[in-house]
Design an enzyme around this catalytic site. Sequence first.
Site, mmCIF file in Angstrom:
data_model
loop_
_atom_site.group_PDB
_atom_site.id
_atom_site.type_symbol
_atom_site.label_atom_id
_atom_site.label_comp_id
_atom_site.label_asym_id
_atom_site.label_seq_id
_atom_site.Cartn_x
_atom_site.Cartn_y
_atom_site.Cartn_z
ATOM 1 N N PRO A 30 0.837 -1.208 0.000
ATOM 2 C CA PRO A 30 0.000 0.000 0.000
ATOM 3 C C PRO A 30 0.867 1.251 0.000
ATOM 4 O O PRO A 30 1.976 1.248 0.552
ATOM 5 C CB PRO A 30 -0.788 -0.109 1.314
ATOM 6 N N LYS A 31 0.384 2.311 -0.632
ATOM 7 C CA LYS A 31 1.090 3.600 -0.612
ATOM 8 C C LYS A 31 0.499 4.456 0.496
ATOM 9 O O LYS A 31 -0.648 4.872 0.439
ATOM 10 C CB LYS A 31 0.973 4.320 -1.957
ATOM 11 N N TRP A 32 1.304 4.724 1.519
ATOM 12 C CA TRP A 32 0.843 5.443 2.701
ATOM 13 C C TRP A 32 0.836 6.944 2.469
ATOM 14 O O TRP A 32 1.687 7.480 1.745
ATOM 15 C CB TRP A 32 1.733 5.111 3.890
ATOM 16 N N GLY A 178 -2.584 4.773 -2.854
ATOM 17 C CA GLY A 178 -2.609 3.823 -3.950
ATOM 18 C C GLY A 178 -1.764 2.613 -3.611
ATOM 19 O O GLY A 178 -1.761 2.134 -2.479
#
Length: 362
Positions: A30-32, A178
Amino acid sequence: MDLPVMPPVKPMLAKAAATLPREPSALYEPKWDGFRCIVFRDGADIELGSRNDRPLTRYFPEVADNLASALPPRCVLDGEIVVVTNHGLDFDVLQNRLHPAASRVRKLSAETPAGFVAFDLLALGDDDLTTTPFHVRRRLLQSILPTDHDGVYLTPITDDPDIAQDWFIRFEGAGFDGVMVKSRDLRYSQDKRVMIKVKHERTADCVVAGFRWHKDGQGVGSLLLGLYDAAGNLNHVGVASSFTAARRTQLVTELQPWRTDALTDHPWREWADAAAQARADGKMPGGVSRWSAGKDLSWEPLRPELVAEVRYEHLQAGRFRHGGRLVRFRDDRDPTSCTYAQLDEAAPAELADIFTTAQANR
């Protein structure tokens, strides 16, 4: 400090992709949505460095304390500082943590504590791991992080693109940007775009109520965007920028008709003077924020009659989280139709789900 990888470190970067790559060697995370942070730990010394080489340690004492109790004596980690709330990740709350007063920092660290999500390991003990393949670095990272430490987390990872696609859709409502894609054999290359990021994008029709000059003074640097709320107020929601030099010049001519008598009855006219801008604290078109660092944020009003279709990533606290991109001007749209109701907002997802996934993958 005496570490095999010493500060400052420029974080490894990513290039954008429109769709999720499906390759046998790909690993997905996951893109934090937080502050990128490189952690340097050498015994009792811990330093939190931002992607722009700005020290973060003084602003997040609770993060430093948590890392001190969770990490081995000598290591360098790459990760993200985030604030988790009941409605997901909250970047506005995180940004408010950057306060100059030490007393305020202590108060906020107790009221809105931040956490650290680790996703890479650059050094361990005397070993520089930056040339080690990513899948090995990830395995070592898993081995050194405790599984039950509150405030220090390991990001989930998968080699299944279907799971990654599920993350992309299901966790958007919790504030995630994203999905990140990394090759199994990826080396850690500072300041190079060797990863891939797949981010959420959508469009909205916005009122163009002003603009800022480009720093070279020769063209339009950004368009100031507004959306009407249910009460009929035009709210500043962000900017559209990143124009080519030629487009910046063209926009000066294109916007000229809306500059005439622009402040007359303008909904943002009280923010046009310098004093109001200083008080705005980043919330208004000319407001000075902690990120502006003395930049000239003065703006030129436009009669709020022009509509622009803008590409954006996601909305947070009524504003575009990142700068938008101009798609086109819409002569066929009435400015009063540019409301929040048009925006597609995903339902919030439970952050606990993703942390449960992280533990299950360890």
